[in-house]
Design a protein around this motif. Structure first.
Motif, PDB file in Angstrom:
ATOM      1  N   GLU A  52      28.697  10.888   0.218  1.00 55.45           N
ATOM      2  CA  GLU A  52      29.151  11.681  -0.637  1.00 55.45           C
ATOM      3  C   GLU A  52      30.520  11.903  -1.000  1.00 55.45           C
ATOM      4  O   GLU A  52      31.073  11.968  -2.065  1.00 55.45           O
ATOM      5  CB  GLU A  52      28.214  12.884  -0.688  1.00 55.45           C
ATOM      6  N   LYS A  53      31.079  11.799   0.275  1.00 55.33           N
ATOM      7  CA  LYS A  53      32.507  11.847   0.150  1.00 55.33           C
ATOM      8  C   LYS A  53      33.226  10.590   0.045  1.00 55.33           C
ATOM      9  O   LYS A  53      34.186  10.495  -0.746  1.00 55.33           O
ATOM     10  CB  LYS A  53      33.206  12.573   1.479  1.00 55.33           C
ATOM     11  N   LEU A  54      32.699   9.510   0.558  1.00 58.39           N
ATOM     12  CA  LEU A  54      33.214   8.117   0.403  1.00 58.39           C
ATOM     13  C   LEU A  54      33.169   7.560  -1.052  1.00 58.39           C
ATOM     14  O   LEU A  54      34.157   6.886  -1.253  1.00 58.39           O
ATOM     15  CB  LEU A  54      32.571   7.270   1.425  1.00 58.39           C
ATOM     16  N   ILE A  55      32.190   7.675  -1.674  1.00 62.96           N
ATOM     17  CA  ILE A  55      31.953   7.075  -2.738  1.00 62.96           C
ATOM     18  C   ILE A  55      33.096   7.484  -3.766  1.00 62.96           C
ATOM     19  O   ILE A  55      33.534   6.545  -4.321  1.00 62.96           O
ATOM     20  CB  ILE A  55      30.322   7.367  -3.432  1.00 62.96           C
ATOM     21  N   PRO A  56      33.464   8.662  -4.083  1.00 66.68           N
ATOM     22  CA  PRO A  56      34.510   9.035  -5.052  1.00 66.68           C
ATOM     23  C   PRO A  56      35.821   8.395  -4.501  1.00 66.68           C
ATOM     24  O   PRO A  56      36.614   7.915  -5.151  1.00 66.68           O
ATOM     25  CB  PRO A  56      34.523  10.669  -5.120  1.00 66.68           C
ATOM     26  N   LYS A  61      39.617   3.772  -6.326  1.00 63.75           N
ATOM     27  CA  LYS A  61      40.283   2.494  -6.177  1.00 63.75           C
ATOM     28  C   LYS A  61      39.704   1.593  -6.995  1.00 63.75           C
ATOM     29  O   LYS A  61      39.992   0.115  -6.687  1.00 63.75           O
ATOM     30  CB  LYS A  61      40.044   2.009  -4.522  1.00 63.75           C
ATOM     31  N   GLY A  62      38.974   1.858  -7.794  1.00 59.10           N
ATOM     32  CA  GLY A  62      38.291   0.887  -8.970  1.00 59.10           C
ATOM     33  C   GLY A  62      37.048   0.105  -8.344  1.00 59.10           C
ATOM     34  O   GLY A  62      36.445  -0.892  -9.386  1.00 59.10           O
ATOM     35  N   LEU A  63      36.384   0.500  -7.383  1.00 62.19           N
ATOM     36  CA  LEU A  63      35.211  -0.224  -7.010  1.00 62.19           C
ATOM     37  C   LEU A  63      34.024   0.330  -7.550  1.00 62.19           C
ATOM     38  O   LEU A  63      33.849   1.422  -7.841  1.00 62.19           O
ATOM     39  CB  LEU A  63      35.101  -0.235  -5.459  1.00 62.19           C
ATOM     40  N   ARG A  64      33.040  -0.595  -7.800  1.00 60.12           N
ATOM     41  CA  ARG A  64      31.635  -0.229  -8.326  1.00 60.12           C
ATOM     42  C   ARG A  64      30.904  -0.381  -7.206  1.00 60.12           C
ATOM     43  O   ARG A  64      30.913  -0.957  -6.278  1.00 60.12           O
ATOM     44  CB  ARG A  64      31.042  -1.133  -9.266  1.00 60.12           C
ATOM     45  N   ILE A  65      30.045   1.037  -6.971  1.00 55.50           N
ATOM     46  CA  ILE A  65      29.113   1.289  -5.640  1.00 55.50           C
ATOM     47  C   ILE A  65      27.829   1.152  -6.066  1.00 55.50           C
ATOM     48  O   ILE A  65      27.461   1.790  -7.023  1.00 55.50           O
ATOM     49  CB  ILE A  65      29.666   2.573  -5.147  1.00 55.50           C
ATOM     50  N   ALA A  66      27.016   0.330  -5.171  1.00 53.33           N
ATOM     51  CA  ALA A  66      25.507   0.341  -5.107  1.00 53.33           C
ATOM     52  C   ALA A  66      25.349   1.073  -3.502  1.00 53.33           C
ATOM     53  O   ALA A  66      26.008   0.829  -2.843  1.00 53.33           O
ATOM     54  CB  ALA A  66      25.079  -0.986  -5.329  1.00 53.33           C
ATOM     55  N   VAL A  67      24.124   1.668  -3.645  1.00 52.42           N
ATOM     56  CA  VAL A  67      23.737   2.475  -2.418  1.00 52.42           C
ATOM     57  C   VAL A  67      22.332   2.235  -2.178  1.00 52.42           C
ATOM     58  O   VAL A  67      21.681   2.407  -3.420  1.00 52.42           O
ATOM     59  CB  VAL A  67      24.124   3.960  -2.323  1.00 52.42           C
ATOM     60  N   ILE A  68      21.973   1.833  -1.141  1.00 56.37           N
ATOM     61  CA  ILE A  68      20.512   1.541  -0.700  1.00 56.37           C
ATOM     62  C   ILE A  68      20.233   2.669   0.579  1.00 56.37           C
ATOM     63  O   ILE A  68      20.860   2.458   1.398  1.00 56.37           O
ATOM     64  CB  ILE A  68      20.115   0.165  -0.453  1.00 56.37           C
ATOM     65  N   LYS A  69      19.049   3.342   0.337  1.00 58.29           N
ATOM     66  CA  LYS A  69      18.821   4.464   1.342  1.00 58.29           C
ATOM     67  C   LYS A  69      17.594   3.972   1.896  1.00 58.29           C
ATOM     68  O   LYS A  69      16.580   3.662   1.105  1.00 58.29           O
ATOM     69  CB  LYS A  69      18.684   5.686   0.527  1.00 58.29           C
ATOM     70  N   HIS A  70      17.390   3.696   3.296  1.00 64.09           N
ATOM     71  CA  HIS A  70      16.425   3.601   3.910  1.00 64.09           C
ATOM     72  C   HIS A  70      15.669   4.911   4.434  1.00 64.09           C
ATOM     73  O   HIS A  70      16.318   5.871   4.571  1.00 64.09           O
ATOM     74  CB  HIS A  70      16.592   2.813   5.170  1.00 64.09           C
ATOM     75  N   ASP A  71      14.140   4.896   3.921  1.00 65.31           N
ATOM     76  CA  ASP A  71      13.506   6.235   4.212  1.00 65.31           C
ATOM     77  C   ASP A  71      12.259   5.816   5.237  1.00 65.31           C
ATOM     78  O   ASP A  71      11.491   5.058   4.933  1.00 65.31           O
ATOM     79  CB  ASP A  71      12.848   6.805   3.047  1.00 65.31           C
ATOM     80  N   GLY A  72      12.367   6.534   6.269  1.00 64.73           N
ATOM     81  CA  GLY A  72      11.232   6.200   7.363  1.00 64.73           C
ATOM     82  C   GLY A  72       9.926   6.861   7.145  1.00 64.73           C
ATOM     83  O   GLY A  72       8.798   6.624   7.820  1.00 64.73           O
ATOM     84  N   LEU A 175      35.825  12.683   9.971  1.00 64.42           N
ATOM     85  CA  LEU A 175      34.790  12.851   9.149  1.00 64.42           C
ATOM     86  C   LEU A 175      34.978  13.891   7.998  1.00 64.42           C
ATOM     87  O   LEU A 175      34.047  13.782   7.233  1.00 64.42           O
ATOM     88  CB  LEU A 175      33.584  13.715  10.114  1.00 64.42           C
ATOM     89  N   ASP A 176      36.098  14.643   8.196  1.00 63.14           N
ATOM     90  CA  ASP A 176      36.103  15.544   7.089  1.00 63.14           C
ATOM     91  C   ASP A 176      37.228  14.740   5.893  1.00 63.14           C
ATOM     92  O   ASP A 176      37.206  15.471   4.712  1.00 63.14           O
ATOM     93  CB  ASP A 176      36.915  16.647   7.608  1.00 63.14           C
ATOM     94  N   ASP A 177      37.425  13.764   6.026  1.00 63.97           N
ATOM     95  CA  ASP A 177      38.304  12.933   4.710  1.00 63.97           C
ATOM     96  C   ASP A 177      37.977  11.581   4.881  1.00 63.97           C
ATOM     97  O   ASP A 177      37.988  10.874   5.869  1.00 63.97           O
ATOM     98  CB  ASP A 177      39.907  13.013   5.219  1.00 63.97           C
ATOM     99  N   ALA A 178      37.152  11.292   3.876  1.00 65.51           N
ATOM    100  CA  ALA A 178      36.572   9.691   3.790  1.00 65.51           C
ATOM    101  C   ALA A 178      37.783   8.853   3.111  1.00 65.51           C
ATOM    102  O   ALA A 178      37.323   7.828   3.271  1.00 65.51           O
ATOM    103  CB  ALA A 178      35.560   9.559   2.806  1.00 65.51           C
ATOM    104  N   CYS A 179      38.786   9.098   2.600  1.00 67.90           N
ATOM    105  CA  CYS A 179      39.935   8.185   1.945  1.00 67.90           C
ATOM    106  C   CYS A 179      40.501   7.077   2.967  1.00 67.90           C
ATOM    107  O   CYS A 179      40.629   6.167   2.562  1.00 67.90           O
ATOM    108  CB  CYS A 179      40.853   9.151   1.187  1.00 67.90           C
ATOM    109  N   PRO A 180      40.632   7.582   4.457  1.00 70.93           N
ATOM    110  CA  PRO A 180      41.369   6.565   5.013  1.00 70.93           C
ATOM    111  C   PRO A 180      40.146   5.536   5.188  1.00 70.93           C
ATOM    112  O   PRO A 180      40.579   4.131   5.352  1.00 70.93           O
ATOM    113  CB  PRO A 180      41.500   7.421   6.456  1.00 70.93           C
ATOM    114  N   LEU A 181      39.063   5.803   5.570  1.00 71.63           N
ATOM    115  CA  LEU A 181      38.085   4.599   5.538  1.00 71.63           C
ATOM    116  C   LEU A 181      38.003   4.019   4.317  1.00 71.63           C
ATOM    117  O   LEU A 181      37.707   2.562   4.439  1.00 71.63           O
ATOM    118  CB  LEU A 181      36.648   5.285   6.279  1.00 71.63           C
ATOM    119  N   ALA A 182      38.001   4.494   3.054  1.00 71.21           N
ATOM    120  CA  ALA A 182      37.945   3.813   1.766  1.00 71.21           C
ATOM    121  C   ALA A 182      39.042   2.838   1.907  1.00 71.21           C
ATOM    122  O   ALA A 182      38.754   1.580   1.472  1.00 71.21           O
ATOM    123  CB  ALA A 182      37.927   4.863   0.671  1.00 71.21           C
TER     124      ALA A 182
END
Length: 197
Positions: A52-56, A61-72, A175-182
């Motif tokens: 939820e933090k990483l997607i924004p 950065k202009g990327l369009r995101i798709a997410v697939i969630k696996h549910d057990g 874990l608290d800031d997703a922008c460096p990973l983005a």
């Protein structure tokens, strides 16, 4: 967004054109041109919260995101009593609901990850949550206070998010800031694109 004419802006534009060309040339096949990144961790480690933090950050950065969630478990995505639910209860294997704002397609049978990926369009990157046994690059989420280790070996990770003890065999991000990973992921995606061209 990037500064006008910046190298990252140019790279992003090339990436989008490349994905569109791949989809045009490979229609009907698995969308292997789209980068797929798997986020993995044990339950209650914070995968969803982190995404939820990483997607924004990626969207900025202009990327369009798709997410697939696996549910057990056997999840319920449709709403009981709605027309789409009633069609499924009557025996339809696939039910689509469309409006002027959005579309939802409910398929009432299991699908392998690659089949799901092959249906995704209009995205620059696909993030998956929970597919730790797949072959796609993995980003492990780690929190020491859970008392659990990584859900996959550190050597299999493209990156680790959390308070993982150093040294790690890959980059570690907070874990608290997703922008460096983005930022790291955008550069990684562009590098992968250069290898494929």
């Amino acid at each position: 967004m990037f500064g006008k004419g910046s190298a990252l802006e140019l790279g992003k534009a090339r990436l989008v054109m490349y994905h569109k060309a791949c989809l045009f040339l490979r229609r009907g096949e698995c969308a292997v041109c789209l980068p797929v990144l798997t986020f993995t961790a044990y339950s209650n480690t914070g995968k969803t919260t982190y995404l939820e933090k990483l997607i924004p950050c990626l969207k900025a950065k202009g990327l369009r995101i798709a997410v697939i969630k696996h549910d057990g478990h056997d999840f319920q995505a449709d709403t009981e009593g709605k027309d789409s639910w009633r069609f499924a209860k009557a025996g339809a294997e696939v039910v689509a609901v469309a409006s002027g704002e959005k579309t939802a397609i409910f398929q009432y049978y299991p699908m392998p990850l690659d089949d799901i990926i092959s249906h995704i369009r209009d995205a620059d990157v696909i993030l998956t949550e929970g597919y730790k046994y797949g072959s796609y690059p993995k980003i492990a989420v780690f929190r020491a206070d859970t008392g659990k280790g990584l859900s996959v070996p550190a050597e299999e990770c493209l990156a680790i998010v959390g308070d993982y003890p150093e040294p790690a065999p890959c980059p570690v991000f907070p874990l608290d800031d997703a922008c460096p990973l983005a930022e790291f992921l955008l550069k990684w995606i562009l590098e992968q694109h250069k290898k494929d061209v």
